[in-house]
Enzyme design. Structure first.
Site, mmCIF file in Angstrom:
data_model
loop_
_atom_site.group_PDB
_atom_site.id
_atom_site.type_symbol
_atom_site.label_atom_id
_atom_site.label_comp_id
_atom_site.label_asym_id
_atom_site.label_seq_id
_atom_site.Cartn_x
_atom_site.Cartn_y
_atom_site.Cartn_z
ATOM 1 N N GLU A 1 0.862 -1.223 -0.102
ATOM 2 C CA GLU A 1 -0.027 0.009 0.044
ATOM 3 C C GLU A 1 0.957 1.420 0.013
ATOM 4 O O GLU A 1 0.431 2.358 -0.549
ATOM 5 C CB GLU A 1 -1.058 0.099 1.343
ATOM 6 C CG GLU A 1 -2.030 0.720 1.044
ATOM 7 C CD GLU A 1 -3.169 0.754 2.124
ATOM 8 O OE1 GLU A 1 -2.997 0.001 3.050
ATOM 9 O OE2 GLU A 1 -4.179 1.402 2.056
ATOM 10 N N HIS B 1 7.214 -26.876 1.093
ATOM 11 C CA HIS B 1 6.704 -27.698 0.678
ATOM 12 C C HIS B 1 5.438 -27.341 -0.297
ATOM 13 O O HIS B 1 4.513 -27.960 -0.480
ATOM 14 C CB HIS B 1 6.208 -28.672 1.580
ATOM 15 C CG HIS B 1 7.087 -29.092 2.385
ATOM 16 N ND1 HIS B 1 7.803 -30.745 2.147
ATOM 17 C CD2 HIS B 1 8.063 -28.810 3.341
ATOM 18 C CE1 HIS B 1 9.145 -30.819 2.846
ATOM 19 N NE2 HIS B 1 8.942 -29.762 3.568
ATOM 20 N N LYS C 1 -14.028 2.748 -2.833
ATOM 21 C CA LYS C 1 -14.659 3.005 -1.820
ATOM 22 C C LYS C 1 -15.713 4.143 -2.061
ATOM 23 O O LYS C 1 -16.895 3.730 -1.698
ATOM 24 C CB LYS C 1 -13.716 3.917 -0.838
ATOM 25 C CG LYS C 1 -12.784 3.315 0.211
ATOM 26 C CD LYS C 1 -12.360 4.286 1.040
ATOM 27 C CE LYS C 1 -11.169 3.684 2.150
ATOM 28 N NZ LYS C 1 -10.463 4.848 2.549
HETATM 29 O O1 PA5 Z 1 -2.710 1.998 5.899
HETATM 30 C C1 PA5 Z 1 -3.758 2.360 5.671
HETATM 31 O O2 PA5 Z 1 -3.843 3.822 5.668
HETATM 32 C C2 PA5 Z 1 -5.039 1.588 5.483
HETATM 33 O O3 PA5 Z 1 -4.783 0.371 5.388
HETATM 34 C C3 PA5 Z 1 -6.062 2.070 6.667
HETATM 35 O O4 PA5 Z 1 -5.360 1.526 7.829
HETATM 36 C C4 PA5 Z 1 -7.284 1.308 6.565
HETATM 37 O O5 PA5 Z 1 -7.924 1.669 5.520
HETATM 38 C C5 PA5 Z 1 -8.378 1.673 7.516
HETATM 39 O O6 PA5 Z 1 -8.445 3.001 7.718
HETATM 40 P P1 PA5 Z 1 -8.976 3.631 9.091
HETATM 41 O O7 PA5 Z 1 -7.929 3.364 9.996
HETATM 42 O O8 PA5 Z 1 -8.937 5.146 8.623
HETATM 43 O O9 PA5 Z 1 -10.319 3.174 9.567
#
Ligand code: PA5
Length: 460
Positions: A289, A315, A429
């Site tokens: 990410e 394995h 989203k």
């Molecule tokens: O790393 C990130 O920013 C995302 O993976 C968030 O942790 C995830 O989308 C959850 O978001 P939030 O903590 O705002 O609910």
């Protein structure tokens, strides 16, 4: 030596097609620039995940809350997703005894069971809800943005259960969220729920050492001070632009060069430790990410991280790593000392298939198999490196977490992308909001409706 990165098998001196000495020395100026830019981001308050290791006030929020509810709960449930959940899962698996939630309370030192609901599958959630005693359960709702649909949905379901049972929710909830933004702050006020901070300059996947991971860990009795001390030690160690002395910069540079100069587009993360298996999932999110991005010049970058587990995956996936496309690096995590070891007994001297095992131990087998796999991969010109830690405890895990977070931040600089944003998850989203009728999603509704509809010609 508490943590060492051995990258011999990434280099052309050991592996055909590996990183050459001139590429390595040639990267020094890029690394210096990356280090300087990351320092600026930290100094100017844009990136806060390093500062958190010395933030006593923030640590106190978790410790004070944990002390105030000592003995009140049998179960703690984290509601969160992505960076709000994966760190806690990794800490739980690494630092709590195996099968924690199934242990009797005495074996848990009276500490609560720790569940993490990091998905919205109703089957899982209903099963857990059925098992819990509402008055004896603490729900930690974690969301940096304070508005993530999955987490808010979980909250609404759980809150309604308390309302239906006539239990005032305030004492059974804690929120962990941005100090100012998002829906959880006003909700905390109106419900009288305590809210702990995720500093504004720390995003989800870099937040495990804030109350996001520290609060659940403290509640379960994990030595969170040692975790932060290990992270602080690693941050200090990495505070140099010298590649040879900075393990995080070295890790980032090795992966970046392997990817961009040698086509190693996949980064396999393979601990040889059951305790670290969930750290691999945490790392996968961090690397994917943070680095999978479109650059300003329109080019697409980012190595695909892949989680594996030694020796189990010898394995399974190792066949692909050995003979499949030559597009991978493998990061092994070795553990020098295990908390316990089990020796293999003898008794079958005439059965050659088992006799050779007698007198050896399982820890030894793990270590031998890691070295054997690393060597075999090198023999087939498959680059790999080993991060060795002394043992799996809070201090070393803190160090390893900080190493990987810093490496990700450096890699962001080397790739020329912002490691701290995630614009790519936005469109999905918006489409979900459009389908759920969230106000303000009119543009997404239009875009969604303009998409090609399922076509009967292409269905079977
Ligand atoms: O790393 C990130 O920013 C995302 O993976 C968030 O942790 C995830 O989308 C959850 O978001 P939030 O903590 O705002 O609910």
């Amino acid at each position: 030596m508490a943590l060492r990165v051995d990258y011999t098998n990434m280099m052309a001196t050991a592996v055909a097609g590996g990183i050459t000495e001139s590429e390595w020395t040639g990267a020094a100026s890029a690394v210096e620039a990356a280090h300087a830019r990351f320092r600026e981001l930290t100094a100017s308050g844009v990136a806060g995940f390093v500062d958190v290791v010395a933030d006593e006030k923030l640590l106190d929020q978790s410790l004070a809350f944990a002390a105030s509810v000592e003995g009140k709960f049998d179960d703690v449930v984290v509601l969160g997703i992505g960076g709000s959940a994966l760190g806690t899962i990794a800490l739980r698996t690494a630092l709590l005894p195996y099968g924690w939630n199934a242990l009797p309370a005495a074996k848990r030192n009276g500490k609560p069971r720790l569940h993490v609901l990091d998905n919205v599958d109703p089957v899982t959630m209903a099963a857990l809800l059925d098992r819990l005693e509402l008055p004896r359960t603490l729900w930690i709702v974690i969301s940096k943005s304070g508005g993530t649909a999955e987490t808010m949905s979980q909250f609404l379901i759980v809150h309604a259960r308390y309302a239906a049972a006539g239990i005032a929710p305030a004492g059974n909830f804690a929120f962990v969220t941005d100090p100012k933004q998002g829906a959880l702050r006003p909700l905390a006020q109106s419900l009288g729920v305590r809210a702990l901070d995720i500093p504004a300059n720390i995003g989800g996947r870099f937040s495990v050492l804030t109350p996001v991971g520290i609060l659940p860990a403290a509640l379960a009795g994990i030595d969170v001070r040692a975790l932060l001390a290990g992270a602080a030690d690693m941050a200090a160690r990495c505070d140099t632009q010298e590649l040879r002395r900075n393990p995080a910069a070295a890790y980032a540079t090795l992966q970046w060069l392997s990817d961009t100069a040698h086509g190693k587009t996949i980064n396999v993360f393979m601990p040889y430790s059951d305790q670290l298996r969930d750290l691999a999932d945490w790392f996968v999110q961090l690397w994917a990410e943070s680095l999978g991005k479109v650059r300003r010049d329109g080019t697409f970058v980012g190595q695909t991280p892949l989680a594996a587990l030694g020796a189990t995956d010898q394995h399974s996936q190792v066949q692909l790593f050995m003979e499949g496309p030559e597009n991978k690096t493998v990061t092994f995590v070795a553990v020098k000392e295990r908390a316990v070891d089990l020796a293999m007994a003898g008794g079958f001297p005439d059965v050659t298939g088992v006799a050779y095992l007698a007198g050896h131990s399982l820890a030894e087998l793990m270590s031998v198999e890691l070295r054997a796999t690393a060597g075999a991969l090198a023999r087939r010109s498959r680059p790999n490196l080993t991060i060795e830690i002394e043992r799996v405890d809070a201090w070393h895990l803190g160090g390893l977490i900080m190493l990987l977070e810093l490496a990700t931040a450096y890699a962001g600089q080397l790739y020329g992308v912002d490691a701290f944003d995630q614009p790519g998850v936005e469109l999905g989203k918006q489409f979900a909001y459009a389908m759920l009728g969230r106000p303000g999603s009119e543009a997404a509704v239009k875009e969604w409706e303009a998409l090609p509809k399922p076509d009967a010609r292409w269905q079977v």
